[in-house]
Design an enzyme around this catalytic site. Sequence first.
Site, PDB file in Angstrom:
ATOM      1  N   ALA A 230       0.833  -1.199   0.000  1.00  0.00           N
ATOM      2  CA  ALA A 230       0.000   0.000   0.000  1.00  0.00           C
ATOM      3  C   ALA A 230       0.868   1.250   0.000  1.00  0.00           C
ATOM      4  CB  ALA A 230      -0.928   0.008   1.213  1.00  0.00           C
ATOM      5  N   SER A 231       0.454   2.261  -0.756  1.00  0.00           N
ATOM      6  CA  SER A 231       1.122   3.557  -0.825  1.00  0.00           C
ATOM      7  C   SER A 231       2.578   3.368  -1.281  1.00  0.00           C
ATOM      8  CB  SER A 231       1.009   4.284   0.513  1.00  0.00           C
ATOM      9  OG  SER A 231       1.394   5.635   0.398  1.00  0.00           O
ATOM     10  N   LEU A 232       3.570   3.843  -0.532  1.00  0.00           N
ATOM     11  CA  LEU A 232       4.955   3.573  -0.916  1.00  0.00           C
ATOM     12  C   LEU A 232       5.186   2.076  -1.056  1.00  0.00           C
ATOM     13  CD1 LEU A 232       7.882   4.425  -1.462  1.00  0.00           C
ATOM     14  CD2 LEU A 232       8.260   4.392   1.023  1.00  0.00           C
TER      15      LEU A 232
END
Length: 405
Positions: A230-232
């Site tokens: 998730a995300s980075l």
Amino acid sequence: MQQLFFHDNDNFWFETLRSLGHIAYGGADLGEVLYTAGRIKSGDYDSWYEEWAGTAERLGKVADEAERGGHTVTARDTYLRVSNYYRTAEFFLHGDPDDPRIRTAYDRSVEAFHRYVDLAGPTIERIAVPYEDTTLPGYFYPSPLPGRQPLIVMHNGFDGTAEEMRFMGALAAQERGYHVLCFDGPGQPGTRHTQGLLFRPDWENVVGPVIDHALGRPEVDPEKISLYGASLGGLLCVRAAAYEPRLKAVIANDGVYDLGALGARFLGGDRDTVERALRAESAPEADAAIAAAMRQHPGARWAFENGQFVMGGDTPRAFAARSLDYHLRGIAERVSCAVLICEAVADLFFEGQPEQVYNALTTRDKTLLRFTEEEGADAHCHFGAQRYAVGRMLDWLDERTPVVR
């Protein structure tokens, strides 16, 4: 998605939306979030902490009383929300690593989650994954189905926790029959707060030991292992897949191609010019530009402060230099397994980068999945439409590592 609060501060609104999104899987309640957000002074980190911690503390007493009275379900569900609210409380405090509120709130968040685990029975267990000379904290969500079943390894990104992954896909995947293993790697809260570990770009050397640990469980099908970041984590998971042949599929929620673009956004110029400035022994103009950006843009202030906290660097520029090592140039092309790249059309942080990842991939099985405002899923990681978005992701995975019924 239309902002309900903090019209002058996108970051405060995004983090509020993040908790609103967690309602879908039990991580928050609507009235609690609205009441708390309504009392916060926009842009005031102390106010943010005080109100979220106050809500968490009040509900912690409710959970304790329910547990003492034998009301296990109420206690279990309330501890889960307490955990998320304490996580939210310390979010903006990392500009001062010595602030005691950081560790207080984090410890209370994890303690509340562990109390949830204790009351949730066999549906979740705490684990410790051997890693170098220490361990990585995490959780195993066993499939409710008998026999060997596929495994999804999940991790968060630049600022999220293993506990939060319950709301971001772990429970949804478990409900479908998957085993799920969530963990915090170096730089993520479970190791940064307690061991001082910082992020490392070669994430395959983190995921490898996690898979080794998972394969010690006879109920895990070794031919059906996938990775979700998730995300980075959407960058890190693709990086890991480039060097980890045991992965059959990867989900990047959302796709991130180059974290170093953060510095370029505020310094201007092409990447080579920016890199020379960031890595220089002395670059007063770059230092001044970053300082100005941090004063003028709430998102820049938080990103550079949190970046120093989780990646290191004595100055914001030093962190920005380290961020240059987190990219997929020449790496995405090495991935051979199936890859799903998710994109939020109104991404606050990585606009345009999911398509860069998709275009760089050479694997024959690649998919770019765009989420829109109409779907309520246009925010980064699709907070606000988590049941819908996670459902779409898992539908894709069902076709590649199906459970056995």
